[in-house]
Design a protein around this motif. Structure first.
Motif, short mmCIF file in Angstrom:
data_model
loop_
_atom_site.label_atom_id
_atom_site.label_comp_id
_atom_site.label_asym_id
_atom_site.label_seq_id
_atom_site.Cartn_x
_atom_site.Cartn_y
_atom_site.Cartn_z
N ALA A 45 0.83 -1.20 0.00
CA ALA A 45 0.00 0.00 0.00
C ALA A 45 0.87 1.26 0.00
O ALA A 45 0.59 2.21 -0.74
CB ALA A 45 -0.94 -0.01 1.19
N ARG A 46 1.92 1.27 0.80
CA ARG A 46 2.80 2.44 0.85
C ARG A 46 3.50 2.66 -0.49
O ARG A 46 3.62 3.79 -0.97
CB ARG A 46 3.84 2.26 1.97
CG ARG A 46 4.83 3.40 2.11
CD ARG A 46 4.21 4.62 2.76
NE ARG A 46 3.84 5.58 1.74
CZ ARG A 46 3.01 6.58 1.90
NH1 ARG A 46 2.40 6.77 3.05
NH2 ARG A 46 2.74 7.41 0.94
N VAL A 47 3.96 1.57 -1.12
CA VAL A 47 4.59 1.68 -2.44
C VAL A 47 3.60 2.22 -3.46
O VAL A 47 3.92 3.13 -4.23
CB VAL A 47 5.18 0.32 -2.88
CG1 VAL A 47 5.56 0.35 -4.35
CG2 VAL A 47 6.37 -0.06 -2.02
N MET A 48 2.39 1.70 -3.49
CA MET A 48 1.38 2.17 -4.44
C MET A 48 1.04 3.64 -4.18
O MET A 48 0.88 4.42 -5.11
CB MET A 48 0.13 1.29 -4.37
CG MET A 48 0.35 -0.14 -4.83
SD MET A 48 0.94 -0.31 -6.53
CE MET A 48 -0.46 0.34 -7.43
N ASP A 49 0.94 4.02 -2.91
CA ASP A 49 0.68 5.42 -2.57
C ASP A 49 1.84 6.31 -3.05
O ASP A 49 1.61 7.43 -3.51
CB ASP A 49 0.47 5.58 -1.07
CG ASP A 49 -0.82 4.94 -0.58
OD1 ASP A 49 -1.71 4.64 -1.40
OD2 ASP A 49 -0.93 4.74 0.65
#
Length: 134
Positions: free
Chosen positions: A55-59
């Protein structure tokens, strides 16, 4: 053909190596692989687990795209790298696919690797295409 534009954004995640956040040429935008680091607290510990890191990478990818006036709907291809492929692949997929409409999933390759920078479990890079009207 116009010269390539090299983008490095102060609001983006702090680079962990010598690279631009994105390079753009002829409407194509290539985003450097993003790590699960917090742009607002780059020295903070990484999120726990593959779902939170994905999720952090996609954000982070969305943040870079946003700096370019784009979003994840402009992504046409991704490459993902996982350090614990067999363990993390199903949960990674569930988190990753939540960022895209089911009928607009980018082409993707997922690769198992032995290690990633900053001890991350996942890294994702992508290619986006700028619409002609932007």
């Amino acid at each position: 053909m116009p010269a390539a534009q090299f983008h490095l954004f102060a609001q983006g995640p702090r680079p962990v190596a010598p690279f631009s956040h994105a390079v753009e040429s002829d409407g194509w935008v290539l985003l450097t692989g993003q790590m699960p680091t917090d742009p607002d607290a780059p020295d903070a510990p990484l999120p726990d687990g593959i779902a939170a890191q994905t999720a952090r990478v996609m954000d982070n990818l969305a943040l870079i795209l946003g700096q370019l006036g784009l979003d994840l709907s402009h992504v046409v291809q991704c490459r993902a790298y996982l350090t614990a492929f067999e363990r993390d692949y199903p949960v990674f997929n569930d988190t990753y696919k939540s960022y895209f409409p089911s009928d607009r999933l980018p082409a993707r390759t997922t690769i198992g690797v032995t290690a990633l920078a900053v001890g991350a479990l996942v890294e994702i890079d992508c290619v986006a295409r700028r619409p002609e009207d932007i």
